[in-house]
Design a protein around this motif. Structure first.
Motif, PDB file in Angstrom:
ATOM      1  N   UNK A  18      -4.298   6.812  -5.278  1.00 48.67           N
ATOM      2  CA  UNK A  18      -3.989   5.384  -5.339  1.00 48.67           C
ATOM      3  C   UNK A  18      -5.257   4.550  -5.448  1.00 48.67           C
ATOM      4  N   UNK A  19      -6.242   4.833  -4.601  1.00 46.06           N
ATOM      5  CA  UNK A  19      -7.487   4.068  -4.599  1.00 46.06           C
ATOM      6  C   UNK A  19      -8.302   4.325  -5.865  1.00 46.06           C
ATOM      7  N   UNK A  20      -8.271   5.561  -6.343  1.00 39.49           N
ATOM      8  CA  UNK A  20      -9.103   5.923  -7.495  1.00 39.49           C
ATOM      9  C   UNK A  20      -8.507   5.508  -8.838  1.00 39.49           C
ATOM     10  N   UNK A  21      -7.181   5.620  -8.948  1.00 39.23           N
ATOM     11  CA  UNK A  21      -6.578   5.471 -10.273  1.00 39.23           C
ATOM     12  C   UNK A  21      -5.528   4.363 -10.382  1.00 39.23           C
ATOM     13  N   UNK A  22      -5.051   3.858  -9.251  1.00 40.61           N
ATOM     14  CA  UNK A  22      -4.013   2.818  -9.330  1.00 40.61           C
ATOM     15  C   UNK A  22      -4.244   1.721  -8.290  1.00 40.61           C
ATOM     16  N   UNK A  23      -5.433   1.109  -8.300  1.00 42.79           N
ATOM     17  CA  UNK A  23      -5.713   0.068  -7.303  1.00 42.79           C
ATOM     18  C   UNK A  23      -4.777  -1.129  -7.424  1.00 42.79           C
ATOM     19  N   UNK A  24      -4.173  -1.325  -8.609  1.00 45.83           N
ATOM     20  CA  UNK A  24      -3.252  -2.440  -8.801  1.00 45.83           C
ATOM     21  C   UNK A  24      -1.984  -2.280  -7.957  1.00 45.83           C
ATOM     22  N   UNK A  25      -1.650  -1.035  -7.601  1.00 46.84           N
ATOM     23  CA  UNK A  25      -0.447  -0.783  -6.800  1.00 46.84           C
ATOM     24  C   UNK A  25      -0.735  -0.834  -5.291  1.00 46.84           C
ATOM     25  N   UNK A  26      -1.993  -1.035  -4.939  1.00 45.37           N
ATOM     26  CA  UNK A  26      -2.388  -1.022  -3.531  1.00 45.37           C
ATOM     27  C   UNK A  26      -1.700  -2.128  -2.741  1.00 45.37           C
ATOM     28  N   UNK A  27      -1.624  -3.325  -3.324  1.00 48.18           N
ATOM     29  CA  UNK A  27      -0.989  -4.449  -2.627  1.00 48.18           C
ATOM     30  C   UNK A  27       0.489  -4.218  -2.386  1.00 48.18           C
ATOM     31  N   UNK A  28       1.133  -3.501  -3.300  1.00 41.36           N
ATOM     32  CA  UNK A  28       2.549  -3.185  -3.129  1.00 41.36           C
ATOM     33  C   UNK A  28       2.747  -2.299  -1.902  1.00 41.36           C
ATOM     34  N   UNK A  29       1.878  -1.297  -1.771  1.00 37.95           N
ATOM     35  CA  UNK A  29       1.959  -0.393  -0.618  1.00 37.95           C
ATOM     36  C   UNK A  29       1.677  -1.153   0.674  1.00 37.95           C
ATOM     37  N   UNK A  30       0.649  -2.001   0.653  1.00 40.95           N
ATOM     38  CA  UNK A  30       0.295  -2.773   1.856  1.00 40.95           C
ATOM     39  C   UNK A  30       1.447  -3.675   2.290  1.00 40.95           C
ATOM     40  N   UNK A  31       2.087  -4.338   1.329  1.00 41.66           N
ATOM     41  CA  UNK A  31       3.202  -5.227   1.662  1.00 41.66           C
ATOM     42  C   UNK A  31       4.367  -4.452   2.271  1.00 41.66           C
ATOM     43  N   UNK A  32       4.622  -3.262   1.728  1.00 39.41           N
ATOM     44  CA  UNK A  32       5.716  -2.440   2.266  1.00 39.41           C
ATOM     45  C   UNK A  32       5.446  -2.038   3.705  1.00 39.41           C
ATOM     46  N   UNK A  33       4.192  -1.648   3.995  1.00 45.05           N
ATOM     47  CA  UNK A  33       3.842  -1.239   5.353  1.00 45.05           C
ATOM     48  C   UNK A  33       3.820  -2.419   6.309  1.00 45.05           C
ATOM     49  N   UNK A  49     -11.549   0.920   8.196  1.00 48.29           N
ATOM     50  CA  UNK A  49     -11.416   1.691   6.963  1.00 48.29           C
ATOM     51  C   UNK A  49      -9.964   1.602   6.500  1.00 48.29           C
ATOM     52  N   UNK A  50      -9.744   0.905   5.400  1.00 47.84           N
ATOM     53  CA  UNK A  50      -8.380   0.617   4.944  1.00 47.84           C
ATOM     54  C   UNK A  50      -7.609   1.891   4.612  1.00 47.84           C
ATOM     55  N   UNK A  51      -8.243   2.815   3.925  1.00 50.17           N
ATOM     56  CA  UNK A  51      -7.542   4.035   3.525  1.00 50.17           C
ATOM     57  C   UNK A  51      -7.075   4.822   4.752  1.00 50.17           C
ATOM     58  N   UNK A  52      -7.915   4.903   5.766  1.00 49.33           N
ATOM     59  CA  UNK A  52      -7.542   5.609   6.999  1.00 49.33           C
ATOM     60  C   UNK A  52      -6.383   4.911   7.696  1.00 49.33           C
ATOM     61  N   UNK A  53      -6.428   3.580   7.741  1.00 47.35           N
ATOM     62  CA  UNK A  53      -5.346   2.808   8.372  1.00 47.35           C
ATOM     63  C   UNK A  53      -4.033   3.015   7.636  1.00 47.35           C
ATOM     64  N   UNK A  54      -4.080   2.989   6.308  1.00 45.92           N
ATOM     65  CA  UNK A  54      -2.864   3.190   5.520  1.00 45.92           C
ATOM     66  C   UNK A  54      -2.282   4.579   5.739  1.00 45.92           C
ATOM     67  N   UNK A  55      -3.150   5.573   5.840  1.00 43.04           N
ATOM     68  CA  UNK A  55      -2.662   6.945   6.070  1.00 43.04           C
ATOM     69  C   UNK A  55      -1.889   7.032   7.395  1.00 43.04           C
ATOM     70  N   UNK A  56      -2.448   6.411   8.440  1.00 44.88           N
ATOM     71  CA  UNK A  56      -1.811   6.467   9.757  1.00 44.88           C
ATOM     72  C   UNK A  56      -0.459   5.766   9.726  1.00 44.88           C
ATOM     73  N   UNK A  57      -0.416   4.575   9.149  1.00 41.11           N
ATOM     74  CA  UNK A  57       0.823   3.798   9.131  1.00 41.11           C
ATOM     75  C   UNK A  57       1.876   4.417   8.208  1.00 41.11           C
ATOM     76  N   UNK A  58       1.433   4.982   7.107  1.00 39.16           N
ATOM     77  CA  UNK A  58       2.382   5.630   6.203  1.00 39.16           C
ATOM     78  C   UNK A  58       3.006   6.859   6.862  1.00 39.16           C
ATOM     79  N   UNK A  59       2.243   7.516   7.712  1.00 39.75           N
ATOM     80  CA  UNK A  59       2.764   8.652   8.474  1.00 39.75           C
ATOM     81  C   UNK A  59       3.939   8.210   9.338  1.00 39.75           C
ATOM     82  N   UNK A  60       3.807   7.003   9.943  1.00 40.43           N
ATOM     83  CA  UNK A  60       4.900   6.452  10.750  1.00 40.43           C
ATOM     84  C   UNK A  60       6.062   6.018   9.861  1.00 40.43           C
ATOM     85  N   UNK A  61       5.718   5.412   8.738  1.00 35.15           N
ATOM     86  CA  UNK A  61       6.747   4.896   7.827  1.00 35.15           C
ATOM     87  C   UNK A  61       7.672   6.007   7.340  1.00 35.15           C
ATOM     88  N   UNK A  62       7.111   7.165   6.996  1.00 34.84           N
ATOM     89  CA  UNK A  62       7.929   8.254   6.459  1.00 34.84           C
ATOM     90  C   UNK A  62       8.941   8.771   7.478  1.00 34.84           C
TER      91      UNK A  62
END
Length: 363
Positions: free
Chosen positions: A244-259, A344-357
């Motif tokens: 996501x960070x390397x190839x689709x940064x445009x979709x990052x805001x979508x993921x953040x809003x969902x979380x 670290x945003x990527x680390x934070x997203x990983x933790x929260x996405x773990x809860x989201x799933x």
């Protein structure tokens, strides 16, 4: 007929003496000039070679006792006090002492305390949760090297899946080579996800000494010990967030809003609201409270710092939240507590996405 004047014997003798004296002066002058030229040439050579060759005082005797074509690397003496290098050494020493606190082992100097394999054996046993088949105490050099061989073979087996570039050996460790020891400890710290933050971009200047045709030759090289935190932490496995960070940064805001929507759905019950994930979760408080809401229990306030002030208190909160996540059946987070605390945003997203799933369907 005039006769030729007769030279007095005294005058002739004086002339010969003068010629002899002047000859000596000339010879001395020539020798002096030759010596000056020689010294000047030598100074020129030293001036040219000095940036590449350390003075004999900079090298220890054992660093110059080499066989023909043998090569040895040492840290440039002028570089030993470099702040980042000293910070890395301090962080690793503190980590080893924390791991081995129950063994009552205190490391003060990496070269002097780790060369015989005793501390490395205890460290690997504590980290890997397994006993190594080695003698506990070995005084002889042969015994120490045998222990080191066993320990390093175990390290090689552990690190094999990650294809580490091995930059240490029995002889280097036993020879108290600090660079080899640092490479080994950094590899172990990264593999076992040590709760420490390794300083980034630690590069040391080495003097490479080689014996060629009976003479010592030196050159300077740069040796990289650590890189970026992201590359060191994410060394083993890439996931969707790397992509996501390397190839689709445009979709990052979508993921953040969902979380953000997900966490606020539950935190709103405590009249709390999140707008910035990387900053508002950095002290661990919201994550602890969120786990209590998701698992439907009250978290006693004495278990964490409700208003943490220091970095250590924030790390404590984050590590406690990670424990609650594992108690709830989730796998150990890939991120480290320190990385989330450091925004670290990527680390934070990983933790929260773990809860989201796991909890996305929970009301």
């Amino acid at each position: 007929m005039a006769s030729s004047p007769v030279k007095s014997p005294t005058g002739s003798l004086k002339g010969r003496k003068d010629e002899s004296f002047l000859g000596k002066i000339g010879t001395l002058t020539q020798k002096k000039k030759a010596k000056e030229v020689s010294e000047l040439q030598e100074e020129g050579k030293m001036a040219i070679n000095s940036p590449l060759s350390p003075s004999p005082m900079d090298l220890y005797p054992e660093d110059t006792m080499l066989d023909e074509n043998e090569e040895r690397s040492i840290i440039d003496p002028s570089f030993k006090d470099e702040p980042k290098l000293q910070e890395l050494i301090r962080v690793l020493i503190d980590w080893i002492n924390d791991v081995l606190v129950d063994e009552r082992i205190i490391v003060k100097n990496l070269e002097e305390d780790l060369y015989d394999g005793q501390v490395l054996q205890k460290l690997l046993e504590a980290l890997g949760k397994q006993k190594l088949n080695v003698a506990e105490v070995t005084q002889s050099e042969i015994g120490q090297k045998q222990k080191l061989h066993t320990v390093l073979q175990a390290v090689k087996h552990i690190l094999k899946p990650q294809q580490w570039n091995i930059k240490w050996s029995v002889d280097l460790i036993h020879g108290k080579n600090l660079i080899a020891i640092l490479h080994l400890l950094v590899a172990l710290a990264i593999h076992f996800r040590a709760p420490i933050r390794l300083p980034e971009h630690v590069t040391v200047q080495l003097l490479v000494v080689q014996k060629r045709r009976g003479a010592l030759q030196t050159r300077q090289v740069q040796e990289k010990i650590t890189t970026t935190s992201e590359s060191m932490i994410g060394r083993y496995e890439r996931d969707a967030f790397d992509t996501l960070f390397d190839h689709a940064p445009d979709k990052l805001n979508v993921v953040k809003k969902s979380l953000i929507t997900f966490v606020n759905k539950h935190l709103n019950k405590l009249n709390l609201e999140v707008t910035e994930l990387e900053t508002q979760f950095a002290d661990g408080v919201y994550l602890v409270l969120l786990m209590g809401l998701l698992e439907d229990y009250f978290v006693p306030l004495y278990n964490f710092y409700l208003t943490p002030e220091s970095f250590e208190q924030k790390v404590h909160n984050m590590a406690f939240a990670f424990e609650l996540m594992q108690d709830g059946g989730l796998s150990k987070p890939k991120a480290r507590p320190e990385d989330v605390v450091n925004h670290d945003l990527k680390s934070t997203l990983r933790v929260l996405y773990n809860l989201f799933t796991k909890y996305k369907h929970l009301d």
